[in-house]
Design an enzyme around this catalytic site. Structure first.
Site, PDB file in Angstrom:
ATOM      1  N   ARG A 119       0.834  -1.203   0.000  1.00 52.97           N
ATOM      2  CA  ARG A 119       0.000   0.000   0.000  1.00 52.97           C
ATOM      3  C   ARG A 119       0.868   1.251   0.000  1.00 52.97           C
ATOM      4  NH1 ARG A 119      -1.268   2.417   4.554  1.00 52.97           N
ATOM      5  NH2 ARG A 119      -1.416   0.477   5.757  1.00 52.97           N
TER       6      ARG A 119
ATOM      7  N   TYR B 172     -18.094  15.924 -14.949  1.00 51.47           N
ATOM      8  CA  TYR B 172     -18.449  14.515 -14.901  1.00 51.47           C
ATOM      9  C   TYR B 172     -19.430  14.258 -13.759  1.00 51.47           C
ATOM     10  CZ  TYR B 172     -17.827   9.546 -13.863  1.00 51.47           C
ATOM     11  OH  TYR B 172     -18.044   8.223 -13.574  1.00 51.47           O
TER      12      TYR B 172
END
Length: 384
Positions: free
Chosen positions: A63, A115
């Site tokens: 991560r 968007y």
């Protein structure tokens, strides 16, 4: 036993090339520094063994960092001419992480023709945490200036808006942002770094839905964030690591592969889109055509909303769905797809009606595309 050959480690600094086409292939991050492989391999691991307790290695937990992702991020930084770049699990993961830079009580000025996912996350998620947004026509600098408040911390604009393809003047927005000590965040998805590099025009942060032109093959979902300064890079890295919105190594590999053909794909797609926009202007079934003069997306409004369903149902070549920027042409009905999450009243206010079509032009032959469209128009005209 014969010892294995060793390879000198390449410098992590990007190769300095004037040509964008050459930089797509030679960034300083294209080879595996350990083996000399022609592509950095997929490091499909979750953790890395540490040399010692007191001297940890460069990577510890995937991560926080992964060699495949690091190589991709070097490429992304090079293309956007940025101080740093970060690969995310999706475009919305990238946008959402950038919005985490702000706090309750902060205000943003945002492209109103944006968007639907950006509108949704601002109005239905971050608004709950006290982040306020005003949506205005950012192709009009005067409207942006009028919307700025004392607590405005950023302008969030799209270089080409979605779905009406309005251009926003990035240098003008950068000037407004500087005057108000605010950040300029630019969503450059529709143009890609091939057609626009907003950091060179004064933007602080550039976001891409890398699913689209950067990936280009409808086989990966990804997002990217590129930043102007090392300080911003540190902040974005902290947030990405804290939240965990990272891109997996296999998708990093696919995205880096797709980027290599960005210029040759877009050159063809832009040429076809420009010709198709002119052809659509002459069609009696089309009331309006929206094309900003560049890019590979053309939007148009059918003569009647009732024509939309028979039109898309009679197309043979384009895919019907929510994405864009792929090698295949993709037809989208924003009211049903990309902007379905926007409330109906807001869609109506913006003019996002059932008859509005967004056409992402792929690599098909122009003659084949226009013939396919003509047949669909004919069918829609008679059915509706």
């Amino acid at each position: 036993m014969t010892s294995l050959p060793t390879f000198p480690k390449r410098s992590p600094e990007p190769t300095r090339c004037e040509s964008f086409a050459t930089r797509l292939l030679h960034t300083g991050h294209e080879l595996d520094p350990t083996t000399g492989a022609a592509a950095v391999p997929i490091y499909q691991v979750s953790m890395f063994d540490q040399p010692s307790l007191d001297q940890p290695g460069e990577f510890d937990y995937a991560r926080s960092g992964n060699p495949t992702r690091r190589a991709l991020e070097g490429v992304l930084a090079s293309l956007d001419e940025a101080a740093g770049a970060f690969a995310f699990g999706s475009g919305m993961a990238a946008v959402s992480t950038v919005l985490m830079l702000f706090s309750a009580g902060d205000h943003l000025v945002v492209t109103d023709d944006c968007y639907g996912g950006t509108y949704r996350v601002l109005t239905r998620v971050f608004r709950r945490f006290g982040l306020d947004a005003t949506f205005v026509d950012t192709s009009n600098p005067a409207a942006v200036r009028a919307a700025v408040r004392p607590n405005t911390r950023a302008l969030l604009v799209e270089t080409v808006s979605n779905p009406f393809l309005r251009r926003t003047d990035v240098p003008a927005m950068a000037e407004i942002a500087r005057q108000n000590k605010a950040l300029l965040i630019v969503d450059n998805t529709f143009l890609s770094p091939y057609l626009s590099r907003p950091i060179t025009e004064g933007a602080d942060i550039v976001v891409h839905s890398a699913t689209k032109y950067l990936g280009g093959h409808s086989d990966v979902v990804a997002g990217s964030v590129a930043v102007r300064t090392p300080a911003l890079a540190q902040e974005i890295y902290f947030l990405q690591n804290a939240v965990g919105a990272v891109l997996g190594p296999q998708d990093c590999f696919l995205l880096q592969r797709g980027i290599k053909t960005l210029q040759v794909r877009m050159e063809r797609q832009v040429r076809t889109a420009s010709a198709l926009a002119q052809w659509l202007e002459e069609r009696p079934e089309v009331r309006e055509v929206f094309y900003p003069g560049t890019g590979a997306v053309v939007s148009f409004r059918l003569a009647r909303d009732a024509m939309a369903a028979p039109f898309v149902q009679n197309l043979r070549l384009p895919l019907l769905g929510v994405s864009l920027g792929a090698v295949e042409s993709i037809v989208t009905v924003p009211a049903r797809h990309s902007h379905a999450s926007v409330p109906a009243a807001e869609r109506e206010r913006r003019g996002i009606t059932e008859g509005l079509i967004r056409f992402s032009v792929g690599l098909e032959d122009l003659g084949d595309l226009s013939e396919d469209l003509a047949l669909a128009f004919e069918a829609a005209r008679h059915v509706a």
